[in-house]
Design a protein around this motif. Sequence first.
Motif, PDB file in Angstrom:
ATOM      1  N   ARG A 148      -9.818  26.107  26.259  1.00 18.99           N
ATOM      2  CA  ARG A 148      -8.495  25.662  25.818  1.00 18.99           C
ATOM      3  C   ARG A 148      -8.095  24.392  26.546  1.00 18.99           C
ATOM      4  O   ARG A 148      -7.610  23.458  25.953  1.00 18.99           O
ATOM      5  CB  ARG A 148      -7.473  26.787  26.030  1.00 18.99           C
ATOM      6  CG  ARG A 148      -7.440  27.755  24.854  1.00 18.99           C
ATOM      7  CD  ARG A 148      -6.424  28.850  25.012  1.00 18.99           C
ATOM      8  NE  ARG A 148      -6.209  29.519  23.747  1.00 18.99           N
ATOM      9  CZ  ARG A 148      -7.044  30.393  23.197  1.00 18.99           C
ATOM     10  NH1 ARG A 148      -8.151  30.718  23.855  1.00 18.99           N
ATOM     11  NH2 ARG A 148      -6.799  30.942  22.023  1.00 18.99           N
ATOM     12  N   GLY A 149      -8.277  24.322  27.861  1.00 18.64           N
ATOM     13  CA  GLY A 149      -7.961  23.129  28.626  1.00 18.64           C
ATOM     14  C   GLY A 149      -7.112  23.443  29.841  1.00 18.64           C
ATOM     15  O   GLY A 149      -6.378  24.428  29.859  1.00 18.64           O
ATOM     16  N   ALA A 150      -7.219  22.584  30.869  1.00 22.07           N
ATOM     17  CA  ALA A 150      -6.578  22.881  32.153  1.00 22.07           C
ATOM     18  C   ALA A 150      -5.557  21.842  32.593  1.00 22.07           C
ATOM     19  O   ALA A 150      -5.008  21.965  33.682  1.00 22.07           O
ATOM     20  CB  ALA A 150      -7.655  23.013  33.236  1.00 22.07           C
ATOM     21  N   TYR A 151      -5.277  20.833  31.762  1.00 22.16           N
ATOM     22  CA  TYR A 151      -4.453  19.717  32.236  1.00 22.16           C
ATOM     23  C   TYR A 151      -3.192  19.501  31.392  1.00 22.16           C
ATOM     24  O   TYR A 151      -2.617  18.417  31.401  1.00 22.16           O
ATOM     25  CB  TYR A 151      -5.279  18.426  32.233  1.00 22.16           C
ATOM     26  CG  TYR A 151      -6.547  18.511  33.061  1.00 22.16           C
ATOM     27  CD1 TYR A 151      -6.522  18.258  34.420  1.00 22.16           C
ATOM     28  CD2 TYR A 151      -7.763  18.849  32.471  1.00 22.16           C
ATOM     29  CE1 TYR A 151      -7.673  18.340  35.182  1.00 22.16           C
ATOM     30  CE2 TYR A 151      -8.918  18.934  33.223  1.00 22.16           C
ATOM     31  CZ  TYR A 151      -8.878  18.674  34.574  1.00 22.16           C
ATOM     32  OH  TYR A 151     -10.014  18.764  35.335  1.00 22.16           O
ATOM     33  N   MET A 152      -2.741  20.515  30.678  1.00 21.80           N
ATOM     34  CA  MET A 152      -1.687  20.322  29.688  1.00 21.80           C
ATOM     35  C   MET A 152      -0.394  19.762  30.291  1.00 21.80           C
ATOM     36  O   MET A 152       0.142  18.760  29.813  1.00 21.80           O
ATOM     37  CB  MET A 152      -1.379  21.633  28.964  1.00 21.80           C
ATOM     38  CG  MET A 152      -0.339  21.475  27.867  1.00 21.80           C
ATOM     39  SD  MET A 152      -0.018  23.002  26.976  1.00 21.80           S
ATOM     40  CE  MET A 152       0.890  23.913  28.223  1.00 21.80           C
ATOM     41  N   ALA A 153       0.129  20.403  31.331  1.00 18.58           N
ATOM     42  CA  ALA A 153       1.409  19.970  31.905  1.00 18.58           C
ATOM     43  C   ALA A 153       1.318  18.534  32.406  1.00 18.58           C
ATOM     44  O   ALA A 153       2.210  17.706  32.154  1.00 18.58           O
ATOM     45  CB  ALA A 153       1.825  20.918  33.028  1.00 18.58           C
ATOM     46  N   GLN A 154       0.230  18.212  33.102  1.00 21.39           N
ATOM     47  CA  GLN A 154       0.054  16.873  33.642  1.00 21.39           C
ATOM     48  C   GLN A 154      -0.076  15.837  32.527  1.00 21.39           C
ATOM     49  O   GLN A 154       0.540  14.764  32.572  1.00 21.39           O
ATOM     50  CB  GLN A 154      -1.185  16.832  34.540  1.00 21.39           C
ATOM     51  CG  GLN A 154      -1.439  15.508  35.219  1.00 21.39           C
ATOM     52  CD  GLN A 154      -2.789  15.487  35.894  1.00 21.39           C
ATOM     53  OE1 GLN A 154      -3.763  15.021  35.337  1.00 21.39           O
ATOM     54  NE2 GLN A 154      -2.850  16.010  37.118  1.00 21.39           N
ATOM     55  N   GLU A 155      -0.871  16.158  31.506  1.00 26.21           N
ATOM     56  CA  GLU A 155      -1.103  15.211  30.414  1.00 26.21           C
ATOM     57  C   GLU A 155       0.188  14.925  29.646  1.00 26.21           C
ATOM     58  O   GLU A 155       0.476  13.779  29.288  1.00 26.21           O
ATOM     59  CB  GLU A 155      -2.169  15.761  29.462  1.00 26.21           C
ATOM     60  CG  GLU A 155      -3.563  15.876  30.059  1.00 26.21           C
ATOM     61  CD  GLU A 155      -4.316  14.549  30.026  1.00 26.21           C
ATOM     62  OE1 GLU A 155      -3.708  13.510  29.718  1.00 26.21           O
ATOM     63  OE2 GLU A 155      -5.527  14.575  30.302  1.00 26.21           O
ATOM     64  N   ARG A 156       0.968  15.966  29.385  1.00 27.96           N
ATOM     65  CA  ARG A 156       2.217  15.777  28.645  1.00 27.96           C
ATOM     66  C   ARG A 156       3.195  14.906  29.426  1.00 27.96           C
ATOM     67  O   ARG A 156       3.821  14.002  28.885  1.00 27.96           O
ATOM     68  CB  ARG A 156       2.848  17.139  28.337  1.00 27.96           C
ATOM     69  CG  ARG A 156       2.190  17.857  27.174  1.00 27.96           C
ATOM     70  CD  ARG A 156       3.237  18.542  26.291  1.00 27.96           C
ATOM     71  NE  ARG A 156       2.641  18.859  25.014  1.00 27.96           N
ATOM     72  CZ  ARG A 156       2.280  20.088  24.638  1.00 27.96           C
ATOM     73  NH1 ARG A 156       2.466  21.092  25.454  1.00 27.96           N
ATOM     74  NH2 ARG A 156       1.758  20.287  23.456  1.00 27.96           N
ATOM     75  N   ALA A 157       3.318  15.214  30.716  1.00 27.70           N
ATOM     76  CA  ALA A 157       4.245  14.455  31.554  1.00 27.70           C
ATOM     77  C   ALA A 157       3.821  12.994  31.649  1.00 27.70           C
ATOM     78  O   ALA A 157       4.650  12.077  31.587  1.00 27.70           O
ATOM     79  CB  ALA A 157       4.321  15.080  32.946  1.00 27.70           C
ATOM     80  N   ARG A 158       2.523  12.761  31.783  1.00 26.10           N
ATOM     81  CA  ARG A 158       2.017  11.392  31.913  1.00 26.10           C
ATOM     82  C   ARG A 158       2.256  10.592  30.635  1.00 26.10           C
ATOM     83  O   ARG A 158       2.696   9.437  30.668  1.00 26.10           O
ATOM     84  CB  ARG A 158       0.524  11.434  32.254  1.00 26.10           C
ATOM     85  CG  ARG A 158      -0.079  10.094  32.683  1.00 26.10           C
ATOM     86  CD  ARG A 158      -1.534  10.283  33.078  1.00 26.10           C
ATOM     87  NE  ARG A 158      -2.102   9.099  33.694  1.00 26.10           N
ATOM     88  CZ  ARG A 158      -2.710   8.117  33.042  1.00 26.10           C
ATOM     89  NH1 ARG A 158      -2.832   8.177  31.720  1.00 26.10           N
ATOM     90  NH2 ARG A 158      -3.212   7.082  33.694  1.00 26.10           N
TER      91      ARG A 158
END
Length: 599
Positions: free
Chosen positions: A442-452
């Motif tokens: 599924r992926g591990a960087y969702m919160a960081q990617e959205r914020a960026r």
Amino acid sequence: MALRRVVSALRPGPARLARLSTAPVTREQPAGPRAVPEPREAEAARPPVPAVDFGNAQEAYRSRRSWELARSLLVLRLCASPALLARHEQLLLLARRLLGQRLFDKLMKMTFYGQFVAGEDQESIQPLIQHNRAFGVGSILDYGVEEDLSPEEAERQEMESCTSAAEKEGSGASKREKQYQAHRAFGDRRDGVISARTYFYASEAKCDSHMETFLRCIEASGRAGEDGFSAIKLTALGRPQFLLQFSDVLTKWRRFFHQMAAEQGKAGLAAMDTRLEVAALQESVAKMGIASRTEIENWFTAETLGVSGTLDLLDWGSLIDSRTELSKHLVVPNMQTGQLEPLLSRFTQEEELQVTRMLQRMDVLAKKASEAGVRLMVDAEQTYFQPAISRLTLEMQRRFNVEKPLIFGTYQCYLKDAYDNVTLDVELARREGWCFGAKLVRGAYMAQERARAAEIGYEDPINPTYEATSAMYHRCLDYVLEELKHNSTAQVMVASHNEDTVRFTLRRMEELGLHPADRQVSFGQLLGMCDQISFPLGQAGFPVYKYVPYGPVMEVLPYLSRRALENSGVVKGALRERQLLWQELWRRLRTGSLFHRPA
């Protein structure tokens, strides 16, 4: 120097990867001995597909002693407590001060460390690996050590290692997409990442040290059995500046293709359904003034693109290659200014040397894995690194996935372009005749990617909802399973803790005639989590693996902190695992088998 000079380092040679090209070997017939799938075993020789019961607690925990079940209950319950998690770092520091290092290490081994980490080194992890193997569960070894940097130091290292000499002089940054520039506010890539290890570039010597660690990990995996995995991250092997710049090149070139498709009235089609008319493309390129009409005609020939008069995205990708005349003229339109800009970036001699060393390290690891009979799993990372990581992974697959999948790429299904990426790579493997190997997550960087994306100002690359991500996961998985039905050399790992996804996979396997004995489809979960999925699958004969981190207690603590945070999200929303643990403990107590010894 232009990036194409760096790319030429990928040509075959000592301690280097194959040339960087996605050009099909031929256009009319697939190439290579593996392009035609091997016939499967006779159906009559197969045992029936076993049923898997994820609700049978006794069978699910047959491999675990009662004290291990109690530990799992305790740790998973603590991970579901927001109050404890909010202060877990302070509590760990206080416990270490009160107990001293020796007692603190013992406490961690009895609780969080013992739950999620296999041991301190390659030797100490062997008993757990062999024990799980006896119950049908293999291992994906991953050295879980992470440097404990302060946020300020992490930010400093990231900004230094992601900025090129040209950018420091003020001449390079403005020509690159926002997404592929270093941004100080997101310099600490650990923020918002809940489980994945994070590497920060310090020096070439540090990258060599990481390579040696990965080599020892491959050796340990080879000793544990014949079908193991070892995980690596490419950001551990070189300066991330190259990954940023190369990702920028690949993204711009793909966007240029879609701009040309829109000009030809083909906007909105799926990646593999979009084909450009070569004659119209030549006319458009000529109008841009990139080169003379004679030169342009030489770029698109039957020898390189076939005789169909069209080219697709894989053909288009093959044009970024140091062998082609077009590579000297690669420019793309800047949609803001309307001006043509060079696609290839300028590297200093030292930067080119750093890239070459990174490619050499990758090559060393792939050769070691091949010798040890270990499959190498290249982890996915942030979207601003991922296009380059995926392309370099394909280069390793070209070289090493000749007879069977040795190198596995990772596809993050929370990305909007996940399906396009999977279908393109499957088709590339078909054309060139190498064996496709993939891990779907599924992926591990969702919160960081959205914020960026929101802060910097580019399109959010993540699917909008959890339901959309699940639909994307099942769509990608279904496509790969269909490929496996017709291609006995391809393999996929379904890395998911979601029972619905696992059930979907089992159902589709049965419908498509994919038998677990073929070992084309495997499953993966994290050590210390979802045993009620892993062990029933393994005991039923399905290939299943635990992601097994290891390393010294204090050096693994950063990893453990994020694992606890990850579990909080998983455990709060799904009580099934804890319910089954209680159920089995109560059964043992009721039947007098509390001192159960696995056999």
